[in-house]
Scaffold this motif. Sequence first.
Motif, PDB file in Angstrom:
ATOM      1  N   ARG A 180      -1.671  30.139 -45.567  1.00 56.48           N
ATOM      2  CA  ARG A 180      -2.218  29.340 -46.670  1.00 56.48           C
ATOM      3  C   ARG A 180      -2.622  30.241 -47.837  1.00 56.48           C
ATOM      4  N   LYS A 181      -3.319  31.321 -47.528  1.00 49.27           N
ATOM      5  CA  LYS A 181      -3.777  32.228 -48.579  1.00 49.27           C
ATOM      6  C   LYS A 181      -2.595  32.863 -49.318  1.00 49.27           C
ATOM      7  N   ILE A 182      -1.565  33.247 -48.572  1.00 46.70           N
ATOM      8  CA  ILE A 182      -0.376  33.838 -49.192  1.00 46.70           C
ATOM      9  C   ILE A 182       0.291  32.822 -50.117  1.00 46.70           C
ATOM     10  N   LEU A 183       0.440  31.585 -49.630  1.00 41.08           N
ATOM     11  CA  LEU A 183       1.108  30.542 -50.415  1.00 41.08           C
ATOM     12  C   LEU A 183       0.346  30.247 -51.700  1.00 41.08           C
ATOM     13  N   ASP A 238      18.290  22.730 -35.727  1.00 46.08           N
ATOM     14  CA  ASP A 238      18.673  24.130 -35.509  1.00 46.08           C
ATOM     15  C   ASP A 238      17.666  25.107 -36.113  1.00 46.08           C
ATOM     16  N   PHE A 239      16.713  24.582 -36.900  1.00 48.62           N
ATOM     17  CA  PHE A 239      15.734  25.461 -37.543  1.00 48.62           C
ATOM     18  C   PHE A 239      14.719  25.922 -36.493  1.00 48.62           C
ATOM     19  N   PRO A 240      14.444  27.247 -36.413  1.00 46.60           N
ATOM     20  CA  PRO A 240      13.525  27.765 -35.385  1.00 46.60           C
ATOM     21  C   PRO A 240      12.152  27.113 -35.487  1.00 46.60           C
ATOM     22  N   ARG A 241      11.656  26.604 -34.363  1.00 47.96           N
ATOM     23  CA  ARG A 241      10.355  25.921 -34.353  1.00 47.96           C
ATOM     24  C   ARG A 241       9.226  26.856 -34.772  1.00 47.96           C
ATOM     25  N   GLU A 242       9.359  28.155 -34.422  1.00 49.99           N
ATOM     26  CA  GLU A 242       8.279  29.089 -34.746  1.00 49.99           C
ATOM     27  C   GLU A 242       8.211  29.417 -36.235  1.00 49.99           C
ATOM     28  N   LYS A 243       9.235  28.979 -36.982  1.00 50.13           N
ATOM     29  CA  LYS A 243       9.264  29.252 -38.423  1.00 50.13           C
ATOM     30  C   LYS A 243       8.793  28.052 -39.269  1.00 50.13           C
ATOM     31  N   ILE A 244       8.485  26.934 -38.603  1.00 53.09           N
ATOM     32  CA  ILE A 244       8.130  25.716 -39.343  1.00 53.09           C
ATOM     33  C   ILE A 244       6.938  25.968 -40.268  1.00 53.09           C
ATOM     34  N   ASN A 245       5.894  26.635 -39.775  1.00 53.08           N
ATOM     35  CA  ASN A 245       4.687  26.858 -40.568  1.00 53.08           C
ATOM     36  C   ASN A 245       4.635  28.247 -41.187  1.00 53.08           C
ATOM     37  N   ASP A 246       5.779  28.931 -41.180  1.00 49.89           N
ATOM     38  CA  ASP A 246       5.845  30.230 -41.842  1.00 49.89           C
ATOM     39  C   ASP A 246       5.795  30.028 -43.360  1.00 49.89           C
ATOM     40  N   VAL A 247       5.244  30.999 -44.059  1.00 48.04           N
ATOM     41  CA  VAL A 247       5.092  30.863 -45.514  1.00 48.04           C
ATOM     42  C   VAL A 247       6.442  30.705 -46.211  1.00 48.04           C
ATOM     43  N   THR A 248       7.510  31.217 -45.606  1.00 46.80           N
ATOM     44  CA  THR A 248       8.838  31.086 -46.209  1.00 46.80           C
ATOM     45  C   THR A 248       9.337  29.646 -46.172  1.00 46.80           C
ATOM     46  N   ASN A 249       8.721  28.816 -45.324  1.00 49.87           N
ATOM     47  CA  ASN A 249       9.133  27.409 -45.220  1.00 49.87           C
ATOM     48  C   ASN A 249       8.125  26.478 -45.900  1.00 49.87           C
ATOM     49  N   LEU A 250       7.269  27.042 -46.734  1.00 47.34           N
ATOM     50  CA  LEU A 250       6.236  26.255 -47.414  1.00 47.34           C
ATOM     51  C   LEU A 250       6.373  26.373 -48.922  1.00 47.34           C
ATOM     52  N   ILE A 251       6.099  25.283 -49.610  1.00 47.79           N
ATOM     53  CA  ILE A 251       6.085  25.279 -51.071  1.00 47.79           C
ATOM     54  C   ILE A 251       4.841  24.520 -51.513  1.00 47.79           C
ATOM     55  N   VAL A 279      -5.975  18.938 -55.473  1.00 47.18           N
ATOM     56  CA  VAL A 279      -4.840  18.013 -55.513  1.00 47.18           C
ATOM     57  C   VAL A 279      -3.544  18.710 -55.105  1.00 47.18           C
ATOM     58  N   GLY A 280      -3.660  19.944 -54.655  1.00 51.80           N
ATOM     59  CA  GLY A 280      -2.487  20.665 -54.184  1.00 51.80           C
ATOM     60  C   GLY A 280      -2.217  20.402 -52.715  1.00 51.80           C
ATOM     61  N   GLU A 281      -0.953  20.439 -52.336  1.00 54.93           N
ATOM     62  CA  GLU A 281      -0.568  20.206 -50.943  1.00 54.93           C
ATOM     63  C   GLU A 281       0.462  21.233 -50.503  1.00 54.93           C
ATOM     64  N   GLU A 282       0.247  21.743 -49.289  1.00 55.41           N
ATOM     65  CA  GLU A 282       1.169  22.719 -48.703  1.00 55.41           C
ATOM     66  C   GLU A 282       2.315  21.953 -48.049  1.00 55.41           C
ATOM     67  N   CYS A 283       3.476  21.997 -48.650  1.00 54.08           N
ATOM     68  CA  CYS A 283       4.594  21.137 -48.236  1.00 54.08           C
ATOM     69  C   CYS A 283       5.658  21.935 -47.470  1.00 54.08           C
ATOM     70  N   HIS A 284       6.192  21.309 -46.441  1.00 56.80           N
ATOM     71  CA  HIS A 284       7.249  21.944 -45.659  1.00 56.80           C
ATOM     72  C   HIS A 284       8.606  21.720 -46.329  1.00 56.80           C
ATOM     73  N   ILE A 285       9.365  22.784 -46.424  1.00 56.06           N
ATOM     74  CA  ILE A 285      10.742  22.664 -46.916  1.00 56.06           C
ATOM     75  C   ILE A 285      11.593  22.015 -45.824  1.00 56.06           C
ATOM     76  N   ILE A 286      11.513  22.559 -44.614  1.00 55.34           N
ATOM     77  CA  ILE A 286      12.125  21.934 -43.438  1.00 55.34           C
ATOM     78  C   ILE A 286      11.000  21.285 -42.643  1.00 55.34           C
ATOM     79  N   SER A 287      11.060  19.996 -42.435  1.00 56.25           N
ATOM     80  CA  SER A 287       9.995  19.285 -41.726  1.00 56.25           C
ATOM     81  C   SER A 287       9.983  19.662 -40.248  1.00 56.25           C
TER      82      SER A 287
END
Length: 246
Positions: A8-11, A58-71, A39-47
């Motif tokens: 969260r802090k990185i994002l 096929d997307f790795p489950r361990e990467k779902i909450n990685d900062v690279t998958n968040l916008i 009013v900001g929300e941490e959104c998943h690129i891949i749900s």
Amino acid sequence: MSISDKNRKILWGKSGNKCAMCKHTLVFESTQNDNESVVGEECHIISGANKGPRSDSDFPREKINDVTNLILLCRIHHKKIDDQVETYPPESLRTIKDDHEKWVEDKLKDQPATPKVQIKRVKEEIPDKLPVINSGKEMFNLAAGACAFYNDYSDDLTDEEVDAVSGFIQNVKDWAELAREMEPSQRINASSDLDKEIKALRQFNIFAFAAVEKQKIVGGIGGESSFPVLHLSVNKANDSNVVTGE
């Protein structure tokens, strides 16, 4: 598993408190009558949900909450990208994210240079003796609010002892990280749980030793601030590495 505080802090840091699409500020200042509004929300690129927006089996489950998958988006654009998944596929969102974070970085380069943020240790604050911890309440009060941890433990442990020691160290860290948001009753329960673990360790002739080192954060724009670090050593009483106070 939820998004970690670190991610969260990185994002939020890389996004500059701005929506990646409209650049609107995502935290409004408090008023005379009300607190700040987020009013900001941490959104998943891949749900992470099976039928969620842009879900991908096929997307790795361990990467779902990685900062690279968040916008980071405002609530309006979060709803928009989830409603219009064909218009905003993962590749487009990653491009929007990368472009926005570069925009934030470029904006910050225009600001006056600030001193580098560093953790500073004070020689007089470094404990050379760790006193034995006799109760869960004592352990919890020391750990509560710690920002970092130095852990040590005996080497010659049986499998059963390893489970007890590793579980205790992990629980101390978990309770410490949650302490700021805990109600009094929860603090009492946490202390009680740690007390039971300390007594269980004593059955193996293993003791917990701990102390807090007061480090400092220097640099940045916020000035100097405290950075408490917990030293925790879980050792057999006859371990040569144990150094205890009187």
